[in-house]
Motif scaffolding. Structure first.
Motif, PDB file in Angstrom:
ATOM      1  N   ALA A 103      -6.277  -1.161 -16.295  1.00 22.56           N
ATOM      2  CA  ALA A 103      -7.363  -1.484 -17.211  1.00 22.56           C
ATOM      3  C   ALA A 103      -7.987  -2.819 -16.844  1.00 22.56           C
ATOM      4  CB  ALA A 103      -6.840  -1.515 -18.645  1.00 22.56           C
ATOM      5  N   LEU A 104      -9.291  -2.797 -16.580  1.00 17.86           N
ATOM      6  CA  LEU A 104     -10.013  -4.020 -16.247  1.00 17.86           C
ATOM      7  C   LEU A 104     -11.043  -4.369 -17.309  1.00 17.86           C
ATOM      8  CD1 LEU A 104     -10.633  -3.593 -12.396  1.00 17.86           C
ATOM      9  CD2 LEU A 104      -8.601  -4.366 -13.599  1.00 17.86           C
ATOM     10  N   GLY A 105     -10.815  -3.889 -18.542  1.00 10.97           N
ATOM     11  CA  GLY A 105     -11.720  -4.194 -19.640  1.00 10.97           C
ATOM     12  C   GLY A 105     -11.564  -5.624 -20.135  1.00 10.97           C
ATOM     13  N   ARG A 106     -12.210  -5.917 -21.277  1.00  7.17           N
ATOM     14  CA  ARG A 106     -12.297  -7.291 -21.752  1.00  7.17           C
ATOM     15  C   ARG A 106     -11.136  -7.789 -22.613  1.00  7.17           C
ATOM     16  NH1 ARG A 106     -15.563  -8.604 -25.093  1.00  7.17           N
ATOM     17  NH2 ARG A 106     -16.162  -6.617 -26.008  1.00  7.17           N
ATOM     18  N   PRO A 107     -10.296  -6.918 -23.197  1.00 12.56           N
ATOM     19  CA  PRO A 107      -9.295  -7.437 -24.143  1.00 12.56           C
ATOM     20  C   PRO A 107      -8.209  -8.271 -23.469  1.00 12.56           C
ATOM     21  CG  PRO A 107      -8.916  -5.118 -23.740  1.00 12.56           C
ATOM     22  CD  PRO A 107     -10.229  -5.447 -23.094  1.00 12.56           C
ATOM     23  N   ASN A 108      -7.451  -8.965 -24.286  1.00 16.59           N
ATOM     24  CA  ASN A 108      -6.424  -9.868 -23.764  1.00 16.59           C
ATOM     25  C   ASN A 108      -5.294  -9.144 -23.054  1.00 16.59           C
ATOM     26  OD1 ASN A 108      -7.769 -12.125 -24.752  1.00 16.59           O
ATOM     27  ND2 ASN A 108      -6.725 -12.016 -26.739  1.00 16.59           N
ATOM     28  N   GLU A 109      -5.145  -7.822 -23.295  1.00 12.53           N
ATOM     29  CA  GLU A 109      -4.058  -7.070 -22.675  1.00 12.53           C
ATOM     30  C   GLU A 109      -4.437  -6.506 -21.313  1.00 12.53           C
ATOM     31  OE1 GLU A 109      -3.866  -7.503 -26.841  1.00 12.53           O
ATOM     32  OE2 GLU A 109      -5.324  -6.266 -25.744  1.00 12.53           O
ATOM     33  N   SER A 110      -5.693  -6.611 -20.897  1.00 10.32           N
ATOM     34  CA  SER A 110      -6.125  -6.061 -19.610  1.00 10.32           C
ATOM     35  C   SER A 110      -5.543  -6.887 -18.462  1.00 10.32           C
ATOM     36  CB  SER A 110      -7.642  -6.039 -19.513  1.00 10.32           C
ATOM     37  OG  SER A 110      -8.150  -7.357 -19.348  1.00 10.32           O
ATOM     38  N   ILE A 111      -5.545  -6.311 -17.277  1.00 10.53           N
ATOM     39  CA  ILE A 111      -4.964  -6.996 -16.119  1.00 10.53           C
ATOM     40  C   ILE A 111      -5.678  -8.310 -15.805  1.00 10.53           C
ATOM     41  CG2 ILE A 111      -4.656  -6.819 -13.610  1.00 10.53           C
ATOM     42  CD1 ILE A 111      -3.750  -3.947 -14.060  1.00 10.53           C
ATOM     43  N   PRO A 112      -7.018  -8.367 -15.759  1.00 13.02           N
ATOM     44  CA  PRO A 112      -7.660  -9.666 -15.487  1.00 13.02           C
ATOM     45  C   PRO A 112      -7.304 -10.726 -16.521  1.00 13.02           C
ATOM     46  CG  PRO A 112      -9.242  -7.874 -15.240  1.00 13.02           C
ATOM     47  CD  PRO A 112      -8.016  -7.280 -15.854  1.00 13.02           C
ATOM     48  N   SER A 113      -7.254 -10.339 -17.803  1.00  9.25           N
ATOM     49  CA  SER A 113      -6.934 -11.309 -18.848  1.00  9.25           C
ATOM     50  C   SER A 113      -5.492 -11.770 -18.758  1.00  9.25           C
ATOM     51  CB  SER A 113      -7.195 -10.697 -20.226  1.00  9.25           C
ATOM     52  OG  SER A 113      -8.570 -10.391 -20.396  1.00  9.25           O
ATOM     53  N   GLN A 114      -4.582 -10.862 -18.433  1.00 11.30           N
ATOM     54  CA  GLN A 114      -3.182 -11.228 -18.292  1.00 11.30           C
ATOM     55  C   GLN A 114      -2.973 -12.199 -17.130  1.00 11.30           C
ATOM     56  OE1 GLN A 114      -0.108 -10.080 -20.038  1.00 11.30           O
ATOM     57  NE2 GLN A 114      -1.752  -9.963 -21.563  1.00 11.30           N
ATOM     58  N   ILE A 115      -3.643 -11.948 -16.023  1.00 10.17           N
ATOM     59  CA  ILE A 115      -3.539 -12.854 -14.875  1.00 10.17           C
ATOM     60  C   ILE A 115      -4.044 -14.235 -15.257  1.00 10.17           C
ATOM     61  CG2 ILE A 115      -4.473 -13.344 -12.582  1.00 10.17           C
ATOM     62  CD1 ILE A 115      -4.342 -10.340 -12.018  1.00 10.17           C
ATOM     63  N   SER A 116      -5.177 -14.262 -15.938  1.00  9.43           N
ATOM     64  CA  SER A 116      -5.748 -15.539 -16.353  1.00  9.43           C
ATOM     65  C   SER A 116      -4.790 -16.309 -17.255  1.00  9.43           C
ATOM     66  CB  SER A 116      -7.073 -15.289 -17.079  1.00  9.43           C
ATOM     67  OG  SER A 116      -7.567 -16.475 -17.661  1.00  9.43           O
ATOM     68  N   ALA A 117      -4.177 -15.601 -18.216  1.00  6.93           N
ATOM     69  CA  ALA A 117      -3.291 -16.267 -19.171  1.00  6.93           C
ATOM     70  C   ALA A 117      -2.021 -16.790 -18.506  1.00  6.93           C
ATOM     71  CB  ALA A 117      -2.933 -15.305 -20.297  1.00  6.93           C
ATOM     72  N   LYS A 118      -1.474 -16.012 -17.592  1.00 13.00           N
ATOM     73  CA  LYS A 118      -0.179 -16.374 -16.998  1.00 13.00           C
ATOM     74  C   LYS A 118      -0.302 -17.445 -15.921  1.00 13.00           C
ATOM     75  CE  LYS A 118       1.737 -11.796 -18.006  1.00 13.00           C
ATOM     76  NZ  LYS A 118       2.565 -12.244 -19.130  1.00 13.00           N
ATOM     77  N   PHE A 119      -1.466 -17.559 -15.290  1.00 21.81           N
ATOM     78  CA  PHE A 119      -1.625 -18.526 -14.203  1.00 21.81           C
ATOM     79  C   PHE A 119      -2.667 -19.596 -14.526  1.00 21.81           C
ATOM     80  CE2 PHE A 119       0.254 -14.826 -12.199  1.00 21.81           C
ATOM     81  CZ  PHE A 119       1.207 -15.391 -11.368  1.00 21.81           C
ATOM     82  N   ASN A 120      -3.157 -19.572 -15.767  1.00 20.57           N
ATOM     83  CA  ASN A 120      -4.161 -20.549 -16.167  1.00 20.57           C
ATOM     84  C   ASN A 120      -5.336 -20.567 -15.190  1.00 20.57           C
ATOM     85  OD1 ASN A 120      -5.206 -22.522 -17.871  1.00 20.57           O
ATOM     86  ND2 ASN A 120      -4.380 -24.190 -16.624  1.00 20.57           N
ATOM     87  N   SER A 121      -5.737 -19.381 -14.771  1.00 19.97           N
ATOM     88  CA  SER A 121      -6.838 -19.238 -13.821  1.00 19.97           C
ATOM     89  C   SER A 121      -8.088 -18.758 -14.541  1.00 19.97           C
ATOM     90  CB  SER A 121      -6.456 -18.254 -12.709  1.00 19.97           C
ATOM     91  OG  SER A 121      -6.152 -16.979 -13.252  1.00 19.97           O
ATOM     92  N   PRO A 122      -9.253 -18.869 -13.929  1.00 18.99           N
ATOM     93  CA  PRO A 122     -10.487 -18.416 -14.580  1.00 18.99           C
ATOM     94  C   PRO A 122     -10.403 -16.935 -14.955  1.00 18.99           C
ATOM     95  CG  PRO A 122     -10.992 -19.726 -12.642  1.00 18.99           C
ATOM     96  CD  PRO A 122      -9.513 -19.478 -12.607  1.00 18.99           C
ATOM     97  N   LYS A 123     -10.962 -16.591 -16.105  1.00 19.74           N
ATOM     98  CA  LYS A 123     -10.916 -15.212 -16.598  1.00 19.74           C
ATOM     99  C   LYS A 123     -12.054 -14.415 -15.971  1.00 19.74           C
ATOM    100  CE  LYS A 123      -9.961 -12.878 -20.994  1.00 19.74           C
ATOM    101  NZ  LYS A 123      -9.975 -13.039 -22.481  1.00 19.74           N
ATOM    102  N   PHE A 124     -12.012 -14.346 -14.639  1.00 20.97           N
ATOM    103  CA  PHE A 124     -13.044 -13.659 -13.872  1.00 20.97           C
ATOM    104  C   PHE A 124     -12.372 -12.650 -12.933  1.00 20.97           C
ATOM    105  CE2 PHE A 124     -15.403 -16.739 -15.706  1.00 20.97           C
ATOM    106  CZ  PHE A 124     -16.005 -17.744 -14.961  1.00 20.97           C
ATOM    107  N   PHE A 125     -13.107 -11.624 -12.560  1.00 17.29           N
ATOM    108  CA  PHE A 125     -12.673 -10.748 -11.476  1.00 17.29           C
ATOM    109  C   PHE A 125     -13.900 -10.166 -10.790  1.00 17.29           C
ATOM    110  CE2 PHE A 125     -13.152  -7.657 -14.870  1.00 17.29           C
ATOM    111  CZ  PHE A 125     -13.579  -6.502 -14.244  1.00 17.29           C
ATOM    112  N   ALA A 126     -13.689  -9.619  -9.606  1.00 19.64           N
ATOM    113  CA  ALA A 126     -14.781  -9.023  -8.841  1.00 19.64           C
ATOM    114  C   ALA A 126     -14.268  -7.781  -8.131  1.00 19.64           C
ATOM    115  CB  ALA A 126     -15.334 -10.017  -7.820  1.00 19.64           C
ATOM    116  N   ILE A 127     -15.150  -6.795  -7.963  1.00 19.90           N
ATOM    117  CA  ILE A 127     -14.806  -5.607  -7.187  1.00 19.90           C
ATOM    118  C   ILE A 127     -15.910  -5.331  -6.188  1.00 19.90           C
ATOM    119  CG2 ILE A 127     -13.413  -4.578  -9.017  1.00 19.90           C
ATOM    120  CD1 ILE A 127     -15.754  -2.657  -9.566  1.00 19.90           C
ATOM    121  N   CYS A 128     -15.514  -4.756  -5.066  1.00 16.77           N
ATOM    122  CA  CYS A 128     -16.460  -4.378  -4.019  1.00 16.77           C
ATOM    123  C   CYS A 128     -15.973  -3.034  -3.476  1.00 16.77           C
ATOM    124  CB  CYS A 128     -16.478  -5.443  -2.933  1.00 16.77           C
ATOM    125  SG  CYS A 128     -17.993  -5.510  -1.939  1.00 16.77           S
TER     126      CYS A 128
END
Length: 432
Positions: free
Chosen positions: A186-211
């Motif tokens: 899941a790459l949606g917007r909620p806090n449980e999605s993979i991008p949000s989880q990565i951001s929370a656990k590593f204090n990284s920007p809440k951004f992602f990109a796909i190509c």
């Protein structure tokens, strides 16, 4: 009811290999297109010990789910306990118990969810929010996900990301997805999605990109935890939408506006209808019937000027041309009319150049045709326009979940590169 805001940032990129100038941890993963289902899967490692896994790529997914019934074996999985901080963030759940031996599908005092997971295909249909169709689900668990780190040009050491939440599903829930897929990412917007989880656990920007890659031979790429330009958010009557909508105001073919009822493009907040969204769970763009008829007519008119010869349509497509009448580029793509997706009343244009993102070559049962890669989505779809995978291929798409921004590039092919150029050769070398 929240107000709907749209933000756009249009940018160009000339090389796919771009350094990530950040001290934050950035991750990368390959994206493959399954040639049978024509859907996309992201390749990662899961569980303990780490095992390779293919995950269905779902841009609009609320949170991820996993097959817990087919010999689930991991020393790092944990249940989501009742009244735990994570359990509170899930909607429509209950605290459950069971009489079987503990396993990923059975434990006392753990959370069961009956509103999730949702099959991606259901979100492209009309939804009656007064009588929502809930999906049978089992326990919610967490487990390890591992991704390769990156400097933007190459893949580096693999890092484990602990306690990623998954909703358990039965094996038959995977039907219709790409082969070998056991998980939905899941790459949606909620806090449980993979991008949000990565951001929370590593204090990284809440951004992602796909190509997404346009070739079967090499994968595309997904980046997590790195900054970029950027998505619109919507709110529905029932639950906030976790998908990505864009403020499309018009469609042009060869710079000529397609004549259709543009009021269909307005978002209706009470039931979450209308608008235009981006989806990796449909292979080709879906257009509401009246929009499709206008689009197909305009496309055929412009194609006639190129001496394209109509032939029998090949399902699911409605317009096809004899291959010998269609000119092709050196890369084997159709020389077709240019389609523009117009936003912000003409201030922003997403250009689907030539035939790369608009035409599909079909060779089967003696037929050889180029077909218009847009499909009739029916009279009453939930979303009048859904931008599919074909339209996204070889365009870099970036999502800023913090500021609700969406960014897109011109076609990488126009710059002499592609989404399949990222160097993944070192992933196995770095895997622990």
């Amino acid at each position: 009811m929240a107000t709907l805001f749209f933000f756009f940032f249009f940018f160009f990129f000339f090389l796919l290999s771009f350094p990530l100038y950040s001290l934050q941890t950035a991750f990368v993963a390959p994206i493959y297109r399954d040639h049978i289902s024509l859907l996309y899967a992201i390749f990662v490692h899961l569980k303990t010990p780490l095992r390779p896994a293919s995950l269905h790529l779902d841009l609009g997914g609320a949170f991820s789910w996993i097959d817990c019934y087919n010999h689930y074996n991991s020393s790092s999985y944990q249940f989501v306990l009742c009244n735990s901080p994570l359990s509170i963030s899930f909607h429509q759940n209950i605290c459950g118990s069971c009489v079987q031996a503990p396993s990923p599908i059975c434990a006392n005092d753990t959370i069961f969810s009956f509103a999730y997971p949702e099959k991606p295909s259901l979100r492209d249909q009309f939804v009656d929010y007064s009588h929502p169709k809930l999906t049978d689900s089992e326990n919610l668990i967490t487990d390890v996900l591992a991704l390769s780190t990156t400097d933007g040009s190459n893949s580096g050491p693999v890092r484990r990301i602990p306690e990623i939440p998954f909703s358990c599903v039965k094996t038959d829930f995977l039907r219709g997805l790409a082969r070998d897929v056991i998980v939905l990412a899941a790459l949606g917007r909620p806090n449980e999605s993979i991008p949000s989880q990565i951001s929370a656990k590593f204090n990284s920007p809440k951004f992602f990109a796909i190509c997404l890659s346009g070739t079967r031979l090499r994968p595309g790429v997904a980046f997590f935890g790195s900054k970029g330009p950027y998505s619109a958010s919507i709110y529905t009557f029932w639950l906030p939408s976790y998908e990505y909508y864009i403020g499309l105001s018009a469609i042009r073919i060869n710079s000529k506006a397609v004549a259709f009822n543009t009021s269909l493009l307005s978002f209706e907040p009470n039931h979450g209808g209308g608008g235009t969204k981006i989806s990796t769970s449909t292979s080709y763009a879906l257009l509401q019937s009246s929009i499709y008829r206008a689009f197909a007519t305009a496309s055929m008119k412009e194609s006639a000027l190129l001496n394209f010869t109509l032939t029998n349509a090949v399902k699911p497509f409605g317009v096809c041309y004899a291959a010998e009448s269609v000119g092709v580029t050196a890369e084997g793509q159709a020389r077709a009319p240019v389609v523009d997706l117009v936003m912000e009343e003409g201030k922003v244009v997403w250009k689907l150049g030539g035939g790369r993102n608009t035409m599909v070559r079909i060779k089967k049962n003696g037929a050889d045709a180029w077909c218009l890669g847009f499909i009739n989505g029916g009279e009453f779809p939930r979303t009048p326009i859904v931008i599919g995978g074909l339209q996204m291929e070889d365009h870099l798409l970036q999502f800023d979940l913090e500021n609700y921004r969406f960014g897109f590039s011109s076609s990488a092919l126009m710059e002499g590169t592609s989404c399949s150029k990222f160097n993944f050769t070192s992933i196995q070398h770095h895997l622990e």
